[in-house]
Write a protein that holds these residues in place. Structure first.
Motif, PDB file in Angstrom:
ATOM      1  N   LYS A  26     -32.306  35.830   9.853  1.00 33.54           N
ATOM      2  CA  LYS A  26     -33.443  36.566  10.434  1.00 33.54           C
ATOM      3  C   LYS A  26     -33.010  37.624  11.436  1.00 33.54           C
ATOM      4  CE  LYS A  26     -35.691  32.987  12.024  1.00 33.54           C
ATOM      5  NZ  LYS A  26     -36.792  32.256  12.713  1.00 33.54           N
ATOM      6  N   ASP A  27     -31.731  37.640  11.796  1.00 29.17           N
ATOM      7  CA  ASP A  27     -31.247  38.522  12.852  1.00 29.17           C
ATOM      8  C   ASP A  27     -30.807  39.872  12.285  1.00 29.17           C
ATOM      9  OD1 ASP A  27     -30.257  38.364  15.882  1.00 29.17           O
ATOM     10  OD2 ASP A  27     -28.779  39.482  14.707  1.00 29.17           O
ATOM     11  N   ASP A  28     -31.457  40.927  12.721  1.00 24.19           N
ATOM     12  CA  ASP A  28     -31.184  42.272  12.196  1.00 24.19           C
ATOM     13  C   ASP A  28     -29.737  42.694  12.446  1.00 24.19           C
ATOM     14  OD1 ASP A  28     -32.639  44.901  11.179  1.00 24.19           O
ATOM     15  OD2 ASP A  28     -31.300  45.503  12.808  1.00 24.19           O
ATOM     16  N   LYS A  29     -29.237  42.464  13.650  1.00 23.28           N
ATOM     17  CA  LYS A  29     -27.879  42.876  13.993  1.00 23.28           C
ATOM     18  C   LYS A  29     -26.846  42.102  13.185  1.00 23.28           C
ATOM     19  CE  LYS A  29     -24.732  43.467  17.923  1.00 23.28           C
ATOM     20  NZ  LYS A  29     -24.552  43.274  19.389  1.00 23.28           N
ATOM     21  N   PHE A  30     -27.017  40.803  13.086  1.00 24.17           N
ATOM     22  CA  PHE A  30     -26.073  39.981  12.322  1.00 24.17           C
ATOM     23  C   PHE A  30     -26.024  40.447  10.871  1.00 24.17           C
ATOM     24  CE2 PHE A  30     -24.651  36.496   9.745  1.00 24.17           C
ATOM     25  CZ  PHE A  30     -23.730  35.801  10.510  1.00 24.17           C
ATOM     26  N   CYS A  31     -27.190  40.656  10.283  1.00 24.54           N
ATOM     27  CA  CYS A  31     -27.241  41.035   8.864  1.00 24.54           C
ATOM     28  C   CYS A  31     -26.645  42.423   8.618  1.00 24.54           C
ATOM     29  CB  CYS A  31     -28.677  40.971   8.352  1.00 24.54           C
ATOM     30  SG  CYS A  31     -29.314  39.274   8.226  1.00 24.54           S
ATOM     31  N   ARG A  32     -26.814  43.316   9.566  1.00 26.82           N
ATOM     32  CA  ARG A  32     -26.242  44.653   9.415  1.00 26.82           C
ATOM     33  C   ARG A  32     -24.722  44.633   9.606  1.00 26.82           C
ATOM     34  NH1 ARG A  32     -29.857  48.974   9.466  1.00 26.82           N
ATOM     35  NH2 ARG A  32     -32.017  48.425  10.006  1.00 26.82           N
ATOM     36  N   GLU A  33     -24.281  44.006  10.687  1.00 27.49           N
ATOM     37  CA  GLU A  33     -22.871  44.087  11.066  1.00 27.49           C
ATOM     38  C   GLU A  33     -21.982  43.102  10.311  1.00 27.49           C
ATOM     39  OE1 GLU A  33     -22.520  43.747  15.276  1.00 27.49           O
ATOM     40  OE2 GLU A  33     -23.722  45.551  15.689  1.00 27.49           O
ATOM     41  N   VAL A  34     -22.516  41.939   9.973  1.00 24.57           N
ATOM     42  CA  VAL A  34     -21.702  40.913   9.320  1.00 24.57           C
ATOM     43  C   VAL A  34     -21.908  40.888   7.807  1.00 24.57           C
ATOM     44  CG1 VAL A  34     -21.165  38.440   9.208  1.00 24.57           C
ATOM     45  CG2 VAL A  34     -21.738  39.512  11.408  1.00 24.57           C
ATOM     46  N   LEU A  35     -23.162  41.014   7.370  1.00 27.64           N
ATOM     47  CA  LEU A  35     -23.458  40.906   5.949  1.00 27.64           C
ATOM     48  C   LEU A  35     -23.511  42.249   5.239  1.00 27.64           C
ATOM     49  CD1 LEU A  35     -26.255  38.154   5.993  1.00 27.64           C
ATOM     50  CD2 LEU A  35     -23.769  37.874   5.889  1.00 27.64           C
ATOM     51  N   GLY A  36     -23.564  43.338   5.991  1.00 27.72           N
ATOM     52  CA  GLY A  36     -23.618  44.654   5.370  1.00 27.72           C
ATOM     53  C   GLY A  36     -24.953  44.984   4.737  1.00 27.72           C
ATOM     54  N   LEU A  37     -26.016  44.353   5.221  1.00 31.21           N
ATOM     55  CA  LEU A  37     -27.356  44.629   4.702  1.00 31.21           C
ATOM     56  C   LEU A  37     -28.013  45.750   5.501  1.00 31.21           C
ATOM     57  CD1 LEU A  37     -28.610  40.936   4.222  1.00 31.21           C
ATOM     58  CD2 LEU A  37     -27.579  42.450   2.510  1.00 31.21           C
ATOM     59  N   ASP A  38     -29.136  46.221   5.021  1.00 33.93           N
ATOM     60  CA  ASP A  38     -29.862  47.291   5.711  1.00 33.93           C
ATOM     61  C   ASP A  38     -30.677  46.767   6.883  1.00 33.93           C
ATOM     62  OD1 ASP A  38     -28.882  49.194   3.933  1.00 33.93           O
ATOM     63  OD2 ASP A  38     -30.534  48.878   2.529  1.00 33.93           O
ATOM     64  N   GLY A  39     -30.855  45.471   6.926  1.00 29.40           N
ATOM     65  CA  GLY A  39     -31.626  44.853   7.993  1.00 29.40           C
ATOM     66  C   GLY A  39     -31.638  43.356   7.803  1.00 29.40           C
ATOM     67  N   ALA A  40     -32.516  42.686   8.522  1.00 26.12           N
ATOM     68  CA  ALA A  40     -32.593  41.227   8.424  1.00 26.12           C
ATOM     69  C   ALA A  40     -32.880  40.793   6.999  1.00 26.12           C
ATOM     70  CB  ALA A  40     -33.665  40.707   9.372  1.00 26.12           C
ATOM     71  N   ALA A  41     -32.205  39.727   6.561  1.00 23.06           N
ATOM     72  CA  ALA A  41     -32.408  39.227   5.196  1.00 23.06           C
ATOM     73  C   ALA A  41     -33.783  38.591   5.055  1.00 23.06           C
ATOM     74  CB  ALA A  41     -31.324  38.218   4.847  1.00 23.06           C
ATOM     75  N   GLY A  42     -34.243  37.970   6.128  1.00 26.95           N
ATOM     76  CA  GLY A  42     -35.560  37.344   6.093  1.00 26.95           C
ATOM     77  C   GLY A  42     -35.507  35.886   6.486  1.00 26.95           C
ATOM     78  N   GLY A  64     -28.727  31.034  20.078  1.00 22.48           N
ATOM     79  CA  GLY A  64     -29.779  30.556  20.968  1.00 22.48           C
ATOM     80  C   GLY A  64     -30.501  29.310  20.480  1.00 22.48           C
ATOM     81  N   ILE A  65     -29.780  28.423  19.791  1.00 27.58           N
ATOM     82  CA  ILE A  65     -30.397  27.183  19.315  1.00 27.58           C
ATOM     83  C   ILE A  65     -30.404  26.161  20.453  1.00 27.58           C
ATOM     84  CG2 ILE A  65     -30.306  25.369  17.575  1.00 27.58           C
ATOM     85  CD1 ILE A  65     -30.797  28.238  16.506  1.00 27.58           C
ATOM     86  N   THR A  66     -31.538  25.547  20.700  1.00 30.56           N
ATOM     87  CA  THR A  66     -31.677  24.609  21.810  1.00 30.56           C
ATOM     88  C   THR A  66     -31.463  23.169  21.355  1.00 30.56           C
ATOM     89  OG1 THR A  66     -34.054  24.255  21.505  1.00 30.56           O
ATOM     90  CG2 THR A  66     -33.383  26.155  22.836  1.00 30.56           C
ATOM     91  N   ARG A  67     -31.218  22.310  22.314  1.00 33.97           N
ATOM     92  CA  ARG A  67     -31.069  20.880  22.036  1.00 33.97           C
ATOM     93  C   ARG A  67     -32.355  20.337  21.408  1.00 33.97           C
ATOM     94  NH1 ARG A  67     -28.832  16.063  24.424  1.00 33.97           N
ATOM     95  NH2 ARG A  67     -29.786  14.332  23.284  1.00 33.97           N
ATOM     96  N   LEU A  99     -29.603  25.404  11.701  1.00 40.62           N
ATOM     97  CA  LEU A  99     -30.560  26.269  12.395  1.00 40.62           C
ATOM     98  C   LEU A  99     -29.945  27.613  12.759  1.00 40.62           C
ATOM     99  CD1 LEU A  99     -32.215  23.599  14.715  1.00 40.62           C
ATOM    100  CD2 LEU A  99     -33.233  24.689  12.700  1.00 40.62           C
ATOM    101  N   ALA A 100     -28.656  27.615  13.097  1.00 43.76           N
ATOM    102  CA  ALA A 100     -27.982  28.877  13.400  1.00 43.76           C
ATOM    103  C   ALA A 100     -27.892  29.763  12.155  1.00 43.76           C
ATOM    104  CB  ALA A 100     -26.584  28.605  13.957  1.00 43.76           C
ATOM    105  N   CYS A 101     -27.681  29.154  11.005  1.00 47.58           N
ATOM    106  CA  CYS A 101     -27.666  29.927   9.757  1.00 47.58           C
ATOM    107  C   CYS A 101     -29.038  30.538   9.484  1.00 47.58           C
ATOM    108  CB  CYS A 101     -27.245  29.039   8.583  1.00 47.58           C
ATOM    109  SG  CYS A 101     -25.495  28.611   8.530  1.00 47.58           S
ATOM    110  N   LEU A 102     -30.094  29.743   9.653  1.00 46.06           N
ATOM    111  CA  LEU A 102     -31.446  30.266   9.440  1.00 46.06           C
ATOM    112  C   LEU A 102     -31.732  31.411  10.399  1.00 46.06           C
ATOM    113  CD1 LEU A 102     -33.471  26.934   8.957  1.00 46.06           C
ATOM    114  CD2 LEU A 102     -32.434  28.398   7.216  1.00 46.06           C
ATOM    115  N   ALA A 103     -31.262  31.274  11.640  1.00 38.34           N
ATOM    116  CA  ALA A 103     -31.462  32.336  12.629  1.00 38.34           C
ATOM    117  C   ALA A 103     -30.659  33.583  12.268  1.00 38.34           C
ATOM    118  CB  ALA A 103     -31.068  31.836  14.019  1.00 38.34           C
ATOM    119  N   ALA A 104     -29.468  33.404  11.726  1.00 35.00           N
ATOM    120  CA  ALA A 104     -28.621  34.543  11.357  1.00 35.00           C
ATOM    121  C   ALA A 104     -29.274  35.371  10.261  1.00 35.00           C
ATOM    122  CB  ALA A 104     -27.249  34.056  10.908  1.00 35.00           C
TER     123      ALA A 104
END
Length: 427
Positions: free
Chosen positions: A349-365, A189-192, A342-347
């Motif tokens: 912070k994203d709870d779903k991305f961090c759980r499903e892709v990174l294997g974390l318990d939640g958003a990295a921050g 969801g990064i905008t122009r 910006l997409a990396c910074l958003a990732a």
């Protein structure tokens, strides 16, 4: 055997924006321009290195194995072992990583690791149809056969293709790097407007760094064969603004795409060297280390979303060292595209991305933007592909010393679906 590995010193050329034709320096020219002042100020002979390792992607035909050519031109001795590494955008960091592993394992004590790239020398290539026609003409044996081959000639056979354009297109997905940035911008969801604002900030930060003299000691003046000198990164636009960037059209996905020439990294020439040494070399030559390399990590992912490479590689690096993103005080993320960073910074912070892709318990921050690319990045500096990974490590070290921070991470996305990250601690 695992020994500490130190970053002693480093320098680079100014990054020079490609101007529509071959620039004043080839990759080896750039490597020599960056290397001479660096080696001249050291308390040891240039022949005291064990190896030279150089990242270079766009190797030109006249400089095959540019590491060896550069080492010889730098007067490092005929017996100096020198070789190149190539992992696209990560090549400059890979040279440091390879040197780090050699020294860590006790197989070397001092290595000159660098990156050199002259994208302005990217070749023009004939289309394959034209190559096949030339081959048919060359292999025709009789006059009749040669005439028959000649009359198959088509004007399109002589239409050249810019090698860089093909090199920046993934052969598996058939997406160019800008299109992959569009993909992850859409996913996160990064905008122009956000991308343009980031680009403006990059130019402002580099302009400030130049004005404040923050790059002195890192950027060496380069002199071409005609006596002209180059003393600063010339891609910076201090007057960049949201209004100006808003006028630019999307470069890859018209009309709705948001990646433009204004919020993308620039096509640039430049070189950078970093000196790595063991504790034994530090004591032997009385060196003063600037930083210690703690660890490095590389990750692979779908080439379609290669821009997420920094998130995956940094996550692997931090988990292995029992750290989180909050333990890192200074970050360098290569600015391939504003939307990609910006997409990396958003990732993160994203709870779903961090759980499903990174294997974390939640958003990295959230990474504080004040800690990220404090003096601008590839959007304002340029992105000489084989060099950038080396530059971000060297600049991270220098920035941490200036800011008084202890831990830093340099990381980048890599064409083909890879990411690299390096954990640095100041000394």
């Amino acid at each position: 055997m695992s020994r500490p590995v130190y970053i002693i010193d480093g320098s680079r050329t100014p990054f020079l924006k490609a101007q529509g034709g071959p620039g004043p320096f080839t990759p080896v020219d750039l490597a020599v321009q960056a290397g001479r002042p660096l080696l001249a100020r050291q308390p040891f002979k240039s022949s005291d290195f064990d190896q030279v390792i150089l990242g270079c992607v766009n190797v030109i035909a006249d400089e095959v194995n540019p590491a060896r050519v550069a080492a010889l031109r730098l007067g490092m001795g005929e017996d100096m072992v020198a070789f190149g590494v190539q992992i696209n955008c990560g090549s400059g960091m890979q040279s440091i990583d390879t040197a780090y592993r050699y020294i860590q394992a006790g197989q070397a004590d001092m290595i000159l690791a660098g990156g050199a790239e002259a994208l302005s020398y990217s070749p023009l290539v004939f289309p394959q149809s034209g190559v096949r026609w030339f081959a048919g003409l060359a292999t025709a044996r009789t006059t009749l056969a040669k005439l028959a081959a000649f009359f198959k000639l088509r004007p399109s056979y002589f239409k050249p293709i810019i090698g860089l354009e093909r090199g920046l297109t993934d052969p598996v997905t058939d997406l160019n790097m800008g299109q992959t940035a569009e993909v992850i911008a859409h996913l996160m969801g990064i905008t122009r407007e956000q991308a343009d604002a980031y680009a403006v900030e990059s130019h402002q930060r580099l302009a400030n760094a130049q004005a404040q003299g923050f790059l002195k000691g890192e950027v060496e003046t380069a002199f071409d064969r005609k006596g002209k000198y180059y003393d600063h990164d010339d891609g910076v636009r201090p007057d960049s603004s949201m209004e100006k960037l808003a006028k630019l059209k999307p470069a890859f996905e018209r009309p709705w795409g948001q990646v433009t020439p204004g919020n993308s990294s620039q096509i640039t020439d430049g070189a950078c060297w970093t000196i790595l040494a063991s504790e034994d070399a530090v004591k032997k030559y009385g060196l003063k280390p600037k930083a210690r390399i703690i660890d490095s990590a590389w990750s692979g992912l779908d080439p379609t979303v290669m821009g997420f490479g920094p998130v995956l590689s940094s996550n692997r690096l931090l988990k292995r060292n029992n750290m989180t993103i909050h333990d890192i005080e200074t970050w360098e993320i290569n600015e391939a595209f504003a939307s990609q960073v910006l997409a990396c910074l958003a990732a993160w912070k994203d709870d779903k991305f961090c759980r499903e892709v990174l294997g974390l318990d939640g958003a990295a921050g959230e990474i504080d933007r004040a800690k990220l690319n404090v003096d601008g990045g590839a959007i304002s500096l340029g992105h000489p592909v084989g060099t950038s990974g080396n530059r971000i490590v060297l600049h991270l070290v220098n920035a941490m010393h200036r800011l008084g921070t202890r831990r830093g991470v340099a990381t980048e996305c890599i064409g083909g679906g890879l990411g690299g990250a390096m954990l640095i601690e100041t000394v």
